[in-house]
Design a protein around this motif. Structure first.
Motif, PDB file in Angstrom:
ATOM      1  N   SER A  59     -11.618  11.143 -16.641  1.00 19.10           N
ATOM      2  CA  SER A  59     -10.333  10.963 -15.956  1.00 19.10           C
ATOM      3  C   SER A  59      -9.155  11.124 -16.928  1.00 19.10           C
ATOM      4  N   PHE A  60      -9.374  10.836 -18.220  1.00 21.06           N
ATOM      5  CA  PHE A  60      -8.313  11.024 -19.213  1.00 21.06           C
ATOM      6  C   PHE A  60      -7.955  12.509 -19.319  1.00 21.06           C
TER       7      PHE A  60
ATOM      8  N   GLU B  38      -8.501  14.768 -17.041  1.00 19.06           N
ATOM      9  CA  GLU B  38      -7.885  15.140 -15.764  1.00 19.06           C
ATOM     10  C   GLU B  38      -6.425  14.710 -15.719  1.00 19.06           C
ATOM     11  N   SER B  39      -6.112  13.535 -16.265  1.00 17.21           N
ATOM     12  CA  SER B  39      -4.730  13.055 -16.300  1.00 17.21           C
ATOM     13  C   SER B  39      -3.866  13.938 -17.191  1.00 17.21           C
TER      14      SER B  39
ATOM     15  N   GLN C 243      -4.363  17.050 -17.803  1.00 19.49           N
ATOM     16  CA  GLN C 243      -4.208  18.312 -17.093  1.00 19.49           C
ATOM     17  C   GLN C 243      -3.169  18.175 -15.989  1.00 19.49           C
ATOM     18  N   GLN C 244      -3.192  17.084 -15.255  1.00 15.10           N
ATOM     19  CA  GLN C 244      -2.219  16.865 -14.175  1.00 15.10           C
ATOM     20  C   GLN C 244      -0.802  16.733 -14.726  1.00 15.10           C
ATOM     21  N   SER C 245      -0.690  16.208 -15.958  1.00 11.64           N
ATOM     22  CA  SER C 245       0.620  16.069 -16.590  1.00 11.64           C
ATOM     23  C   SER C 245       1.106  17.374 -17.196  1.00 11.64           C
TER      24      SER C 245
ATOM     25  N   TYR D 291      -4.330   8.139 -27.943  1.00 15.40           N
ATOM     26  CA  TYR D 291      -4.739   7.262 -26.842  1.00 15.40           C
ATOM     27  C   TYR D 291      -5.764   6.229 -27.297  1.00 15.40           C
TER      28      TYR D 291
ATOM     29  N   ASN E 165      -0.242   5.009 -24.251  1.00 16.45           N
ATOM     30  CA  ASN E 165      -0.544   5.411 -22.874  1.00 16.45           C
ATOM     31  C   ASN E 165      -0.142   6.858 -22.612  1.00 16.45           C
ATOM     32  N   LEU E 166      -0.472   7.344 -21.435  1.00 13.74           N
ATOM     33  CA  LEU E 166      -0.240   8.738 -21.085  1.00 13.74           C
ATOM     34  C   LEU E 166       1.244   9.108 -21.157  1.00 13.74           C
ATOM     35  N   GLU E 167       2.115   8.232 -20.701  1.00 11.25           N
ATOM     36  CA  GLU E 167       3.551   8.503 -20.741  1.00 11.25           C
ATOM     37  C   GLU E 167       4.027   8.630 -22.185  1.00 11.25           C
TER      38      GLU E 167
ATOM     39  N   GLU F  99       2.910  11.979 -23.495  1.00 11.02           N
ATOM     40  CA  GLU F  99       3.793  13.028 -22.975  1.00 11.02           C
ATOM     41  C   GLU F  99       5.073  13.098 -23.796  1.00 11.02           C
TER      42      GLU F  99
END
Length: 97
Positions: free
Chosen positions: A21-22, A24-25, A27-29, A58, A64-66, A69
């Motif tokens: 899921s990491f 995938e996240s 990729q979605q970002s 991470y 975190n993901l934000e 980014e």
């Protein structure tokens, strides 16, 4: 694209002890690009260095993901500015010499 240049995301996740899921996240970002073949997710070989940096941020630094980014965006801007400075220095050297 030849399969030899693709890394199975599940193998990458097992090796780095992260969840699929990491990836995938990311990729979605829009931070990485994945390839889906036969319902399996693959990462292109040239994406591995960047992906491994994000995993370290991470996993080891607990960002975190934000945050990832933001860091990725700022590093890209910094690299762009360094390229611009190098180009401007080259142009300037034409007028100085």
């Amino acid at each position: 694209m030849p399969t030899s240049q693709l890394i199975a995301a599940t193998e990458f996740c097992i090796y780095h002890n992260i969840e699929l899921s990491f990836i995938e996240s990311l990729q979605q970002s829009g931070l990485i690009t994945v390839v889906v073949q036969e319902e399996r997710i693959f990462v292109e070989e040239n994406e591995l260095p960047q992906l491994e940096k994000m995993v370290r941020l991470y996993h080891e630094m607990d960002i975190n993901l934000e945050g990832i980014e933001t860091i990725t965006y700022l590093l890209q801007r910094m690299n762009d500015m360094q390229r611009q400075i190098a180009e401007l220095n080259k142009r300037l050297s034409l007028y100085e010499g």
